[in-house]
Write an enzyme that holds these catalytic residues in place. Structure first.
Site, PDB file in Angstrom:
ATOM      1  N   GLY A  94      55.379  83.053  29.111  1.00  0.00           N
ATOM      2  CA  GLY A  94      56.478  83.764  29.756  1.00  0.00           C
ATOM      3  C   GLY A  94      56.679  83.220  31.149  1.00  0.00           C
ATOM      4  N   GLY A  95      57.429  83.954  31.931  1.00  0.00           N
ATOM      5  CA  GLY A  95      57.755  83.497  33.269  1.00  0.00           C
ATOM      6  C   GLY A  95      56.554  83.463  34.201  1.00  0.00           C
ATOM      7  N   PHE A  96      55.540  84.257  33.898  1.00  0.00           N
ATOM      8  CA  PHE A  96      54.409  84.335  34.821  1.00  0.00           C
ATOM      9  C   PHE A  96      53.263  83.401  34.453  1.00  0.00           C
ATOM     10  CE2 PHE A  96      56.169  88.776  34.797  1.00  0.00           C
ATOM     11  CZ  PHE A  96      56.901  88.620  35.962  1.00  0.00           C
ATOM     12  N   GLY A  97      53.259  82.909  33.241  1.00  0.00           N
ATOM     13  CA  GLY A  97      52.173  82.024  32.838  1.00  0.00           C
ATOM     14  C   GLY A  97      52.034  81.950  31.329  1.00  0.00           C
ATOM     15  N   THR A  98      50.873  81.457  30.884  1.00  0.00           N
ATOM     16  CA  THR A  98      50.634  81.236  29.454  1.00  0.00           C
ATOM     17  C   THR A  98      49.607  82.244  28.943  1.00  0.00           C
ATOM     18  OG1 THR A  98      50.944  78.924  29.970  1.00  0.00           O
ATOM     19  CG2 THR A  98      50.064  79.401  27.798  1.00  0.00           C
ATOM     20  N   VAL A  99      49.819  82.710  27.697  1.00  0.00           N
ATOM     21  CA  VAL A  99      48.890  83.685  27.120  1.00  0.00           C
ATOM     22  C   VAL A  99      48.079  83.018  26.005  1.00  0.00           C
ATOM     23  CG1 VAL A  99      48.669  85.974  26.064  1.00  0.00           C
ATOM     24  CG2 VAL A  99      50.600  85.497  27.588  1.00  0.00           C
ATOM     25  N   ASP A 141      60.312  95.777  34.237  1.00  0.00           N
ATOM     26  CA  ASP A 141      60.645  94.666  33.334  1.00  0.00           C
ATOM     27  C   ASP A 141      60.499  95.091  31.870  1.00  0.00           C
ATOM     28  OD1 ASP A 141      61.533  92.159  32.757  1.00  0.00           O
ATOM     29  OD2 ASP A 141      59.646  91.124  33.177  1.00  0.00           O
TER      30      ASP A 141
HETATM   31  N1  ATP Z   1      47.910  91.434  25.007  1.00  0.00           N
HETATM   32  C1  ATP Z   1      48.572  90.614  24.198  1.00  0.00           C
HETATM   33  N2  ATP Z   1      48.235  90.536  22.894  1.00  0.00           N
HETATM   34  C2  ATP Z   1      48.909  89.707  22.049  1.00  0.00           C
HETATM   35  N3  ATP Z   1      49.934  88.911  22.419  1.00  0.00           N
HETATM   36  C3  ATP Z   1      50.319  88.950  23.704  1.00  0.00           C
HETATM   37  C4  ATP Z   1      49.660  89.780  24.665  1.00  0.00           C
HETATM   38  N4  ATP Z   1      50.274  89.608  25.856  1.00  0.00           N
HETATM   39  C5  ATP Z   1      51.259  88.718  25.641  1.00  0.00           C
HETATM   40  N5  ATP Z   1      51.296  88.305  24.367  1.00  0.00           N
HETATM   41  C6  ATP Z   1      52.233  87.333  23.741  1.00  0.00           C
HETATM   42  O1  ATP Z   1      52.593  86.364  24.692  1.00  0.00           O
HETATM   43  C7  ATP Z   1      54.008  86.374  24.876  1.00  0.00           C
HETATM   44  C8  ATP Z   1      54.326  86.040  26.306  1.00  0.00           C
HETATM   45  O2  ATP Z   1      53.924  87.119  27.119  1.00  0.00           O
HETATM   46  P1  ATP Z   1      54.252  87.162  28.654  1.00  0.00           P
HETATM   47  O3  ATP Z   1      53.972  88.556  29.081  1.00  0.00           O
HETATM   48  O4  ATP Z   1      53.529  86.075  29.361  1.00  0.00           O
HETATM   49  O5  ATP Z   1      55.774  86.774  28.763  1.00  0.00           O
HETATM   50  P2  ATP Z   1      57.085  87.562  28.373  1.00  0.00           P
HETATM   51  O6  ATP Z   1      56.820  89.032  28.422  1.00  0.00           O
HETATM   52  O7  ATP Z   1      57.600  87.006  27.084  1.00  0.00           O
HETATM   53  O8  ATP Z   1      58.069  87.111  29.529  1.00  0.00           O
HETATM   54  P3  ATP Z   1      57.945  87.457  31.095  1.00  0.00           P
HETATM   55  O9  ATP Z   1      56.812  86.699  31.609  1.00  0.00           O
HETATM   56  O10 ATP Z   1      59.249  87.022  31.625  1.00  0.00           O
HETATM   57  O11 ATP Z   1      57.740  88.955  31.205  1.00  0.00           O
HETATM   58  C9  ATP Z   1      54.465  87.773  24.447  1.00  0.00           C
HETATM   59  O12 ATP Z   1      55.810  87.800  24.046  1.00  0.00           O
HETATM   60  C10 ATP Z   1      53.513  88.050  23.302  1.00  0.00           C
HETATM   61  O13 ATP Z   1      54.003  87.460  22.111  1.00  0.00           O
END
Ligand code: ATP
Length: 350
Positions: A81-86, A198
């Site tokens: 997402g915008g803040f980093g990689t999960v 958000d």
């Molecule tokens: N705790 C979690 N368990 C499982 N998947 C997750 C978890 N957190 C995030 N993800 C996965 O990673 C993706 C990216 O999450 P992230 O919060 O970094 O970005 P986002 O919400 O898509 O965008 P933004 O950073 O703009 O809010 C999510 O859409 C989800 O599919």
């Protein structure tokens, strides 16, 4: 005067008991405070791991966790997402976490950053994704969350996987109720009250029972504007932002209610708020649905993958979304009222 030594003895005993109880209470409070978090210094990388106390987080204090964290690679990525990689970090057959790697901010902001993270770590609710701990190093920060095995609502609604079954109405309703309950908890039950800032379908995650969990609250303010991606202005995401935010720049609980209304429309129509077809027609999801509801043509707007649904329940959900999307924030219901209205549509299976 036989009584005086006895009275003196009683008074002494009472005073001693009072002082002793104060010492014991202070000791217990100190132990509780010290137990609440555990800090592990990692001399190899100069980093510092802070683990919030919870049964699920016990394994985070092990060396194995640190070792595996340092070995995370592209194949472990589950989202970005915008803040980093999960990343998904699996410790053993039963234990896995979601680790979010944040691009490093200004060192001076680390103190405020940590204070906010502690506030986030204190929040435990069945509809909120728990933050188990964090790691601060020179180049990056890591946030360790509970892993949500069923991913995000965004992927479930708009994902391209052919294996994915369309969501039925009871599941959609239950997700809406769960998300509303999580946001309502942040708005009304946390002290101080928390504005998410958000709310969007990619921040509504699903646990193993398909229970909705709100994630990422606080991150929109924690991170700096220049670290967020193009779809995010200061805090929030295009398509979900309440109209007044563009004038005032102020985040409010009623702004969250608006964003939740957009998510509710996504659940009902299966369309993203920034769907290309709307841009082509010079309209947007919210405006289109408002016209549809006014003309009582809701059936035309319902997600085509939703083959069988109770018409009246769906119509009522459209009406609730419309209330959340009122252009006048003071006319939007509070989140606790939205939750109540959604619960009253029908009784979701809990
Ligand atoms: N705790 C979690 N368990 C499982 N998947 C997750 C978890 N957190 C995030 N993800 C996965 O990673 C993706 C990216 O999450 P992230 O919060 O970094 O970005 P986002 O919400 O898509 O965008 P933004 O950073 O703009 O809010 C999510 O859409 C989800 O599919």
């Amino acid at each position: 005067m036989v009584g005086s030594p006895v009275i003196a003895l009683y008074i002494t005993i009472c005073c001693l008991a009072f002082v002793m109880s104060k010492i014991i209470i202070s000791f217990l409070l100190y132990k509780r405070w010290a137990r609440k978090r555990r800090i592990i210094e990692d001399s190899s990388s100069g980093g510092r791991m802070v683990v919030f106390r919870s049964p699920a987080a016990q394994s985070l204090s092990t060396k194995a966790f640190m070792k595996k964290t340092m070995k995370l690679s592209n194949k472990d990525i589950i989202g970005s997402g915008g803040f980093g990689t999960v990343y998904m970090l699996t410790l053993d057959d039963k234990t896995a976490f979601a680790v979010k790697r944040l691009n490093k901010g200004n060192k001076d902001t680390d103190r405020g950053f940590e204070r906010e993270l502690h506030a986030m770590g204190d929040i435990k609710h069945r509809n909120i994704v728990s933050l188990h701990g964090y790691y601060i190093a020179a180049q990056f920060n890591l946030l360790v969350y509970e892993l949500m095995p069923n991913g995000s609502l965004d992927t479930l609604l708009h994902g391209k996987s052919s294996k994915q079954k369309p969501l039925d109405w009871p599941t959609r309703h239950r997700i809406a109720v769960g998300a509303a309950r999580g946001i309502s908890y942040l708005h009304h039950d946390c002290i101080p009250h928390i504005i998410h800032r958000d709310i969007k379908s990619s921040n509504i995650l699903l646990d193993r029972n398909m229970e909705a969990r709100v994630s990422d609250f606080g991150l929109a303010t924690l991170m700096h504007a220049d670290q967020t991606h193009v779809s995010t202005i200061v805090a929030g995401t295009f398509g979900y932002l309440a109209p007044e935010y563009f004038d005032t720049g102020r985040a409010t609980t009623k702004g969250d209610v608006y964003s939740f209304g957009v998510v509710l429309l996504e659940l009902l129509t299966g369309k993203r708020p920034t769907d290309e077809s709307f841009i082509e027609e010079g309209t947007k999801l919210v405006t289109w649905v408002k016209d549809v509801v006014k003309d009582e043509r809701q059936e035309q707007a319902v997600d085509s993958t939703l083959s069988c649904y109770p018409t009246e329940e769906v119509k009522e959900a459209f009406r609730i979304a419309e209330k959340c999307l009122d252009s006048d924030p003071s006319k939007r219901p509070a989140m606790v009222a939205v939750l109540k209205m959604l619960e009253q549509i029908s009784s979701p299976i809990n």
